[in-house]
Design a protein around this motif. Structure first.
Motif, PDB file in Angstrom:
ATOM      1  N   LYS A   2     -11.423   1.271   5.298  1.00  0.00           N
ATOM      2  CA  LYS A   2     -10.232   0.345   4.913  1.00  0.00           C
ATOM      3  C   LYS A   2      -9.077   0.915   5.825  1.00  0.00           C
ATOM      4  CE  LYS A   2      -8.147   3.237   1.448  1.00  0.00           C
ATOM      5  NZ  LYS A   2      -6.836   3.260   1.065  1.00  0.00           N
ATOM      6  N   GLY A   3      -8.264  -0.353   6.077  1.00  0.00           N
ATOM      7  CA  GLY A   3      -6.925   0.120   6.518  1.00  0.00           C
ATOM      8  C   GLY A   3      -6.003   1.013   5.824  1.00  0.00           C
ATOM      9  N   LYS A   4      -4.814   1.207   6.436  1.00  0.00           N
ATOM     10  CA  LYS A   4      -3.872   1.977   5.321  1.00  0.00           C
ATOM     11  C   LYS A   4      -3.209   0.907   4.376  1.00  0.00           C
ATOM     12  CE  LYS A   4      -1.114   5.011   7.426  1.00  0.00           C
ATOM     13  NZ  LYS A   4      -0.015   5.294   8.046  1.00  0.00           N
ATOM     14  N   VAL A   5      -3.413   1.288   3.162  1.00  0.00           N
ATOM     15  CA  VAL A   5      -2.767   0.159   2.074  1.00  0.00           C
ATOM     16  C   VAL A   5      -1.690   0.728   1.529  1.00  0.00           C
ATOM     17  CG1 VAL A   5      -3.417  -0.786  -0.042  1.00  0.00           C
ATOM     18  CG2 VAL A   5      -5.239  -0.281   1.615  1.00  0.00           C
ATOM     19  N   GLY A  29      -6.300   4.196  -4.646  1.00  0.00           N
ATOM     20  CA  GLY A  29      -6.477   4.373  -3.144  1.00  0.00           C
ATOM     21  C   GLY A  29      -5.321   3.986  -2.448  1.00  0.00           C
ATOM     22  N   THR A  30      -4.302   3.373  -2.838  1.00  0.00           N
ATOM     23  CA  THR A  30      -3.330   3.075  -2.464  1.00  0.00           C
ATOM     24  C   THR A  30      -2.610   4.269  -1.530  1.00  0.00           C
ATOM     25  OG1 THR A  30      -2.838   1.329  -3.895  1.00  0.00           O
ATOM     26  CG2 THR A  30      -1.031   1.817  -2.311  1.00  0.00           C
ATOM     27  N   ASP A  31      -2.304   3.893  -0.137  1.00  0.00           N
ATOM     28  CA  ASP A  31      -1.991   5.335   0.636  1.00  0.00           C
ATOM     29  C   ASP A  31      -0.742   5.499   0.283  1.00  0.00           C
ATOM     30  OD1 ASP A  31      -4.403   5.721   2.378  1.00  0.00           O
ATOM     31  OD2 ASP A  31      -4.221   3.806   2.900  1.00  0.00           O
ATOM     32  N   LYS A  32       0.265   4.485   0.358  1.00  0.00           N
ATOM     33  CA  LYS A  32       1.715   4.638  -0.008  1.00  0.00           C
ATOM     34  C   LYS A  32       2.210   3.579  -0.784  1.00  0.00           C
ATOM     35  CE  LYS A  32       3.237   7.523   4.157  1.00  0.00           C
ATOM     36  NZ  LYS A  32       4.124   7.687   5.007  1.00  0.00           N
ATOM     37  N   ILE A  33       3.250   4.022  -1.675  1.00  0.00           N
ATOM     38  CA  ILE A  33       3.880   2.822  -2.594  1.00  0.00           C
ATOM     39  C   ILE A  33       5.519   2.917  -2.119  1.00  0.00           C
ATOM     40  CG2 ILE A  33       4.600   2.377  -4.616  1.00  0.00           C
ATOM     41  CD1 ILE A  33       2.079   3.890  -5.524  1.00  0.00           C
ATOM     42  N   LEU A  34       6.278   1.989  -1.724  1.00  0.00           N
ATOM     43  CA  LEU A  34       7.489   1.770  -1.498  1.00  0.00           C
ATOM     44  C   LEU A  34       8.072   1.175  -2.621  1.00  0.00           C
ATOM     45  CD1 LEU A  34       7.019   0.651   2.346  1.00  0.00           C
ATOM     46  CD2 LEU A  34       7.227   3.154   1.260  1.00  0.00           C
ATOM     47  N   ILE A  35       9.327   1.675  -3.210  1.00  0.00           N
ATOM     48  CA  ILE A  35       9.909   1.197  -4.248  1.00  0.00           C
ATOM     49  C   ILE A  35      11.155   1.018  -4.258  1.00  0.00           C
ATOM     50  CG2 ILE A  35      10.377   1.811  -6.671  1.00  0.00           C
ATOM     51  CD1 ILE A  35       7.888   3.772  -6.770  1.00  0.00           C
ATOM     52  N   ALA A  79       8.095  -4.495   2.829  1.00  0.00           N
ATOM     53  CA  ALA A  79       6.922  -5.151   3.530  1.00  0.00           C
ATOM     54  C   ALA A  79       7.066  -4.489   5.204  1.00  0.00           C
ATOM     55  CB  ALA A  79       6.292  -6.433   3.415  1.00  0.00           C
ATOM     56  N   ASN A  80       8.151  -4.904   5.583  1.00  0.00           N
ATOM     57  CA  ASN A  80       8.557  -4.845   7.048  1.00  0.00           C
ATOM     58  C   ASN A  80       8.494  -3.137   7.204  1.00  0.00           C
ATOM     59  OD1 ASN A  80       8.620  -7.376   7.896  1.00  0.00           O
ATOM     60  ND2 ASN A  80      10.734  -7.441   7.610  1.00  0.00           N
ATOM     61  N   LEU A  81       9.100  -2.551   6.336  1.00  0.00           N
ATOM     62  CA  LEU A  81       9.068  -1.081   6.542  1.00  0.00           C
ATOM     63  C   LEU A  81       7.740  -0.482   6.325  1.00  0.00           C
ATOM     64  CD1 LEU A  81      12.113  -0.250   3.971  1.00  0.00           C
ATOM     65  CD2 LEU A  81      12.132   0.220   6.557  1.00  0.00           C
ATOM     66  N   ALA A  82       6.787  -1.102   5.544  1.00  0.00           N
ATOM     67  CA  ALA A  82       5.426  -0.548   5.510  1.00  0.00           C
ATOM     68  C   ALA A  82       4.457  -1.014   6.656  1.00  0.00           C
ATOM     69  CB  ALA A  82       4.488  -1.244   4.213  1.00  0.00           C
ATOM     70  N   LEU A  83       4.949  -2.157   7.343  1.00  0.00           N
ATOM     71  CA  LEU A  83       4.312  -2.504   8.642  1.00  0.00           C
ATOM     72  C   LEU A  83       4.702  -1.349   9.834  1.00  0.00           C
ATOM     73  CD1 LEU A  83       4.310  -6.259   8.219  1.00  0.00           C
ATOM     74  CD2 LEU A  83       2.282  -4.821   8.038  1.00  0.00           C
ATOM     75  N   GLU A  84       6.015  -1.023   9.790  1.00  0.00           N
ATOM     76  CA  GLU A  84       6.641  -0.249  10.695  1.00  0.00           C
ATOM     77  C   GLU A  84       5.945   0.989  10.469  1.00  0.00           C
ATOM     78  OE1 GLU A  84      10.903  -0.154  10.386  1.00  0.00           O
ATOM     79  OE2 GLU A  84      11.099  -2.340  10.862  1.00  0.00           O
ATOM     80  N   ASP A  85       5.519   1.471   9.465  1.00  0.00           N
ATOM     81  CA  ASP A  85       5.037   2.927   9.022  1.00  0.00           C
ATOM     82  C   ASP A  85       3.380   2.899   9.347  1.00  0.00           C
ATOM     83  OD1 ASP A  85       5.728   5.499   8.445  1.00  0.00           O
ATOM     84  OD2 ASP A  85       4.400   5.063   6.381  1.00  0.00           O
ATOM     85  N   GLY A  86       2.929   1.908   9.693  1.00  0.00           N
ATOM     86  CA  GLY A  86       1.590   1.616  10.117  1.00  0.00           C
ATOM     87  C   GLY A  86       0.522   1.040   8.981  1.00  0.00           C
ATOM     88  N   ALA A  87       1.067   0.614   7.823  1.00  0.00           N
ATOM     89  CA  ALA A  87       0.418  -0.224   6.929  1.00  0.00           C
ATOM     90  C   ALA A  87      -0.295  -1.524   7.588  1.00  0.00           C
ATOM     91  CB  ALA A  87       1.168  -0.867   5.842  1.00  0.00           C
TER      92      ALA A  87
END
Length: 94
Positions: A2-5, A29-35, A79-87
């Motif tokens: 799986k990719g980074k979730v 298995g979620t890799d990171k949660i942005l709140i 979502a943009n922050l997640a993508l910038e971090d490699g999601a």
């Protein structure tokens, strides 16, 4: 493989379910949660920050300065922050 979730959440007066939901996402298995944490007067912030202390590499909290309802903009920002971090996969969990 799986990719980074990443999960992206706006949390307001959800202290009663926020902890359960965050723990469930991590257990699945979620890799990171942005709140995006909305300023409220209940125990929600305590719950969220307590979990962040226990999972500092997996939970990132962005305190909001507004209670305005601009959910789409807020989730898009996360979502943009997640993508910038490699999601590779971004789950909006609102």
């Amino acid at each position: 493989m799986k990719g980074k979730v990443y999960a992206c959440m706006i949390i307001g007066t959800d202290g009663d379910i926020a902890g359960y939901t965050i723990r469930h996402l991590l257990a699945e298995g979620t890799d990171k949660i942005l709140i995006d944490l909305v300023p409220v007067e209940d125990n929600t912030a305590d719950v969220v920050y307590d979990l962040q202390r226990h999972f500092p590499n997996q939970i990132k909290v962005f305190p909001s300065d507004s209670v305005s309802i601009w959910g789409s903009r807020r989730i898009t920002r996360l979502a943009n922050l997640a993508l910038e971090d490699g999601a590779e996969i971004v789950l909006p969990c609102d």
